[in-house]
Scaffold this active site. Structure first.
Site, PDB file in Angstrom:
ATOM      1  N   LYS A 162      -0.550  -7.065  13.719  1.00  0.00           N
ATOM      2  CA  LYS A 162       1.024  -6.605  13.226  1.00  0.00           C
ATOM      3  C   LYS A 162       1.918  -5.362  14.058  1.00  0.00           C
ATOM      4  O   LYS A 162       0.713  -4.267  14.447  1.00  0.00           O
ATOM      5  CB  LYS A 162       1.015  -6.168  12.126  1.00  0.00           C
ATOM      6  CG  LYS A 162       2.489  -5.237  11.030  1.00  0.00           C
ATOM      7  CD  LYS A 162       1.869  -4.808   9.491  1.00  0.00           C
ATOM      8  CE  LYS A 162       3.297  -4.334   9.034  1.00  0.00           C
ATOM      9  NZ  LYS A 162       2.875  -4.111   7.777  1.00  0.00           N
TER      10      LYS A 162
ATOM     11  N   GLY B 280      10.228  -3.017   8.447  1.00  0.00           N
ATOM     12  CA  GLY B 280      10.886  -1.821   8.105  1.00  0.00           C
ATOM     13  C   GLY B 280      11.703  -1.414   7.317  1.00  0.00           C
ATOM     14  O   GLY B 280      11.897  -2.105   5.924  1.00  0.00           O
TER      15      GLY B 280
ATOM     16  N   ASP C 255       0.659  -1.095  -0.105  1.00  0.00           N
ATOM     17  CA  ASP C 255      -0.056   0.174  -0.217  1.00  0.00           C
ATOM     18  C   ASP C 255       0.536   1.501  -0.160  1.00  0.00           C
ATOM     19  O   ASP C 255       0.216   2.362   0.235  1.00  0.00           O
ATOM     20  CB  ASP C 255      -1.079  -0.015   1.189  1.00  0.00           C
ATOM     21  CG  ASP C 255      -0.010  -0.139   2.336  1.00  0.00           C
ATOM     22  OD1 ASP C 255       0.934  -0.946   2.791  1.00  0.00           O
ATOM     23  OD2 ASP C 255       0.049   0.750   3.476  1.00  0.00           O
ATOM     24  N   HIS C 256       2.092   0.903   0.184  1.00  0.00           N
ATOM     25  CA  HIS C 256       3.136   2.311  -0.149  1.00  0.00           C
ATOM     26  C   HIS C 256       2.983   3.156  -0.744  1.00  0.00           C
ATOM     27  O   HIS C 256       4.050   4.301  -1.672  1.00  0.00           O
ATOM     28  CB  HIS C 256       4.518   1.613  -0.343  1.00  0.00           C
ATOM     29  CG  HIS C 256       5.031   1.194   1.295  1.00  0.00           C
ATOM     30  ND1 HIS C 256       4.411  -0.472   1.082  1.00  0.00           N
ATOM     31  CD2 HIS C 256       4.943   1.237   2.117  1.00  0.00           C
ATOM     32  CE1 HIS C 256       4.716  -1.069   2.770  1.00  0.00           C
ATOM     33  NE2 HIS C 256       5.674  -0.164   2.812  1.00  0.00           N
TER      34      HIS C 256
ATOM     35  N   THR D 283       1.266   5.983   0.536  1.00  0.00           N
ATOM     36  CA  THR D 283       2.236   6.678   1.365  1.00  0.00           C
ATOM     37  C   THR D 283       3.516   7.899   0.496  1.00  0.00           C
ATOM     38  O   THR D 283       3.701   8.320   1.018  1.00  0.00           O
ATOM     39  CB  THR D 283       1.958   5.441   2.603  1.00  0.00           C
ATOM     40  OG1 THR D 283       1.768   4.612   2.493  1.00  0.00           O
ATOM     41  CG2 THR D 283       3.362   6.393   3.462  1.00  0.00           C
TER      42      THR D 283
ATOM     43  N   ARG E  93       4.286   4.303  18.773  1.00  0.00           N
ATOM     44  CA  ARG E  93       5.036   6.073  17.555  1.00  0.00           C
ATOM     45  C   ARG E  93       4.168   6.999  18.379  1.00  0.00           C
ATOM     46  O   ARG E  93       2.858   6.711  18.500  1.00  0.00           O
ATOM     47  CB  ARG E  93       4.710   5.524  16.758  1.00  0.00           C
ATOM     48  CG  ARG E  93       4.856   4.648  15.377  1.00  0.00           C
ATOM     49  CD  ARG E  93       4.857   4.765  14.457  1.00  0.00           C
ATOM     50  NE  ARG E  93       5.583   4.127  13.370  1.00  0.00           N
ATOM     51  CZ  ARG E  93       5.328   3.403  12.276  1.00  0.00           C
ATOM     52  NH1 ARG E  93       4.430   3.899  11.503  1.00  0.00           N
ATOM     53  NH2 ARG E  93       5.865   2.326  11.743  1.00  0.00           N
TER      54      ARG E  93
ATOM     55  N   TYR F 227       1.476  -0.004  15.976  1.00  0.00           N
ATOM     56  CA  TYR F 227       2.617   0.131  16.434  1.00  0.00           C
ATOM     57  C   TYR F 227       2.600   1.342  17.471  1.00  0.00           C
ATOM     58  O   TYR F 227       1.021   2.343  17.642  1.00  0.00           O
ATOM     59  CB  TYR F 227       3.189   1.270  15.056  1.00  0.00           C
ATOM     60  CG  TYR F 227       3.427   0.799  13.622  1.00  0.00           C
ATOM     61  CD1 TYR F 227       4.604   0.122  13.340  1.00  0.00           C
ATOM     62  CD2 TYR F 227       2.357   0.470  13.023  1.00  0.00           C
ATOM     63  CE1 TYR F 227       4.543  -1.157  12.625  1.00  0.00           C
ATOM     64  CE2 TYR F 227       2.650  -0.098  11.526  1.00  0.00           C
ATOM     65  CZ  TYR F 227       3.582  -0.762  11.155  1.00  0.00           C
ATOM     66  OH  TYR F 227       4.139  -1.665  10.314  1.00  0.00           O
TER      67      TYR F 227
END
Length: 265
Positions: free
Chosen positions: A174, A200, A25-26, A29, A146, A144
């Site tokens: 995840k 990552g 899906d980057h 992004t 973050r 995450y």
């Protein structure tokens, strides 16, 4: 709460309760980065190599189905860009119903636990899990650690993130990797959900496979690795090495060797 439909679809995105998922899906992004311009070839390569499922935003679905070699498909439901004002501010990009219409076997949703956007993302994830349960769709929560003052590799923070995913109704979670199997065991033990890790930024092949080996040694359920796989010079080979560890319990050296990848000193 699981249903027959959720269980059946979890089987489509995994193998015997373990998972090799390749998120792509980057494009939303980061744009059409290496590995995503010809996403059809990348999808064919990683699924040929042993990936159980691929993951994209809903609009890319027409490019997925003919190339995934009958493996699973997950549609991601929120996102942000690296050039926008705040990458942590993930906004809704789709619904569970839209994912069903484009042929998904599961949906995923990203939440940054500890960020300024956590409250809204908790609400949205809760709404996604409720809608998904009505339709018998599994939810992969990308949870995450973050935010301001949050260490993204702190096992306590990661444990909190994965527990949050269970508390709001996800079926698989995840998160980031804490750096070693011993500390990651706390993360795995913090939830009854299957825990998979993000990849990552791309490291060496050995670093990637050693990380996968650590996750499995800690009791994890596999990986959801994007750039480490789809930006590899040979996505099929690195997917085969990852699947060798996750599904066949291979050592780092054996997984690299069987995939035909050089073992770095």
């Amino acid at each position: 709460m699981t249903t027959t439909g959720i269980d059946a679809r979890l089987d489509r995105i995994g193998t015997d309760g373990s998972y090799v998922i390749v998120p792509m899906d980057h494009g939303l992004t980061m744009g059409a980065v290496q590995g995503l311009k010809d996403i059809e070839s990348t999808i064919d390569g990683v699924t040929s190599g042993g990936a159980d499922a691929v993951l994209t935003q809903k609009g890319v679905a027409p490019r997925v189905h003919d190339n995934k070699n009958d493996q699973g498909y997950i549609v991601h439901l929120n996102g942000s860009t690296t050039i926008g004002p705040d990458e942590s501010d993930k906004r809704m990009t789709g619904t569970v119903e839209e994912a069903v219409r484009v042929g998904a076997d599961a949906v995923s949703f990203h939440i940054n636990v500890g960020s300024d956007h956590e409250p809204d993302q908790i609400t949205q994830l809760s709404e996604v899990t409720a809608a998904a349960e009505r339709l018998g769709m599994p939810v992969l929560a990308m949870a995450y650690a973050r935010g301001p003052g949050v260490d993204p590799e702190d096992p306590e923070a990661l444990g909190h993130a994965v527990r949050l995913a269970e508390e709001v109704g996800a079926d698989i979670v995840k998160t980031g990797y804490s750096g070693d199997a011993e500390s990651f065991q706390h993360v795995v033990e913090s939830t009854r959900l299957p825990v998979v890790i993000a990849g990552g930024s791309k490291g060496t092949d050995r670093q990637t496979i050693e990380m996968v080996r650590g996750v499995m040694d800690a009791g994890g359920a596999g990986v959801s690795m994007g750039r480490s796989i789809f930006q590899h010079e040979n996505p099929e080979a690195i997917a085969r090495a990852v699947a060798g560890v996750v599904h066949d319990d291979l050592s780092t050296e054996d997984a690299l060797a069987e995939a035909g990848l050089a073992i770095e000193a």
